[in-house]
Design a protein around this motif. Structure first.
Motif, short mmCIF file in Angstrom:
data_model
loop_
_atom_site.label_atom_id
_atom_site.label_comp_id
_atom_site.label_asym_id
_atom_site.label_seq_id
_atom_site.Cartn_x
_atom_site.Cartn_y
_atom_site.Cartn_z
N PHE A 61 1.78 -10.66 -16.04
CA PHE A 61 0.42 -10.11 -15.96
C PHE A 61 -0.54 -11.06 -15.25
CE2 PHE A 61 -3.90 -9.61 -17.68
CZ PHE A 61 -4.15 -8.32 -17.24
N ASN A 105 1.30 -3.66 -15.95
CA ASN A 105 0.45 -4.81 -15.64
C ASN A 105 -0.62 -4.47 -14.61
OD1 ASN A 105 1.68 -6.60 -17.42
ND2 ASN A 105 3.15 -7.35 -15.89
N GLU A 108 -3.31 -2.29 -16.34
CA GLU A 108 -4.14 -3.11 -17.23
C GLU A 108 -5.11 -3.97 -16.42
OE1 GLU A 108 -4.70 -3.99 -20.61
OE2 GLU A 108 -3.98 -1.94 -20.86
#
Length: 312
Positions: A61, A105, A108
């Motif tokens: 991430f 990822n 987000e």
């Protein structure tokens, strides 16, 4: 406009970079190791020096967030992941993680950035499974039959969920088979083309394949990247099937390839049970009507055109 292509080293990433550069975009592209990667596709198209290359691990991430902050993109195209259906049976965990964790990822990070970045996600016709000869529409339920298909179905559902839950502009292009000279030889179409060419030049070898009765919808890759871009130019994020709308058997693909080279395919082809997957789709068939109506996109190159272009 700035675009970030995650997975720029692959077939679609290379053609998309070329397309966006011609549109006047500033293009950033990622690879797990930007310094060590070959970028064969970008070199083939002569555009490697025009793309800003970044190292990024889609499954990390922090790495994804750093790449997005560096590039400040208006559009993100997520094209990364293990791309072979056959290999997914040997590497199921890696395949599933590469797609699902990667797009999660990205979603987000885009949610955290909160500045309206548009996201394109590369889905796959494999997620539909066997529709028993019926042409798949965007509303056709997924029935994945391989780890690759399962991964693509899961990542598509993630995109749908984030679009609804957080009002992100995120969409999936459900692409059917699309080919080009940039395909590696582990893909059956490139294997057929390259082996047939060597045989036509006098090589004493056989083209060894698995099932020949499977049918697929084959299109030309450089046309399909335009559809990706068009999806992000819409007022509303929606998923689209991208395909020619015409399915033909692998035997027809083989037959046409050898015919163009002046050969009879039956004299040069054999089948091996070792190349038959644990599960395989008999017929992959598409209805791309929505893309035609809403995007104004329609495939121009059919299977015969694909073969002729790949042979050249």
């Amino acid at each position: 406009m700035k675009a970030l292509i995650i997975g720029v080293s692959g077939q679609d990433g290379s053609y998309l970079a070329d397309f966006l550069l011609k549109k006047g975009y500033e293009v950033f592209g990622t690879s797990r190791d930007a310094q060590g990667s070959v970028f064969r596709g970008l070199n083939f198209l002569g555009i490697k020096n025009e793309v800003h290359l970044l190292s990024m691990d889609p499954e990390d991430f922090r790495s994804v967030l750093v790449a997005i902050k560096k590039s400040k993109p208006d559009e993100i195209y997520f094209l990364a992941g293990q791309s072979s259906v056959g290999l997914s049976f040997e590497q199921p965990a890696e395949t599933i993680q590469s797609f699902t964790i990667g797009i999660l990822n990205v979603l987000e990070a885009v949610k955290m950035e909160a500045r309206g970045i548009k996201v394109y996600h590369a889905g796959s016709s494999e997620a539909f499974g066997d529709t028993e000869g019926e042409a798949a529409k965007e509303t056709t339920p997924f029935k994945p039959r391989s780890p690759y298909a399962l991964a693509k179905a899961s990542s598509t559902w993630l995109v749908d969920n984030y679009r609804e839950a957080y009002d992100l502009f995120a969409c999936t292009g459900i692409l059917f088979n699309h080919e080009s000279p940039l395909r590696p030889e582990r893909f059956v179409t490139q294997k057929i083309i390259q082996t047939a060419k060597r045989i036509s030049e006098g090589a004493e070898e056989k083209l060894v394949l698995g099932r020949l009765d499977v049918s697929r919808d084959w299109g030309w890759a450089s046309e399909y990247v335009e559809a990706m871009w068009l999806m992000l130019q819409q007022d509303k994020a929606e998923d689209f099937i991208i395909a020619t709308g015409k399915s033909q058997s692998l035997e027809e693909f083989v037959s046409k390839t050898f015919e163009v080279l002046g050969l009879h395919w039956q004299e040069h082809v054999s089948q091996s049970p070792d190349l038959m997957r644990p599960t395989d789709l008999s017929i992959s068939k598409a209805d791309p009507e929505k893309a035609g109506k809403k995007l104004g996109w329609k495939a121009k190159v059919d299977m015969e055109g694909v073969i002729e272009r790949m042979l050249k």
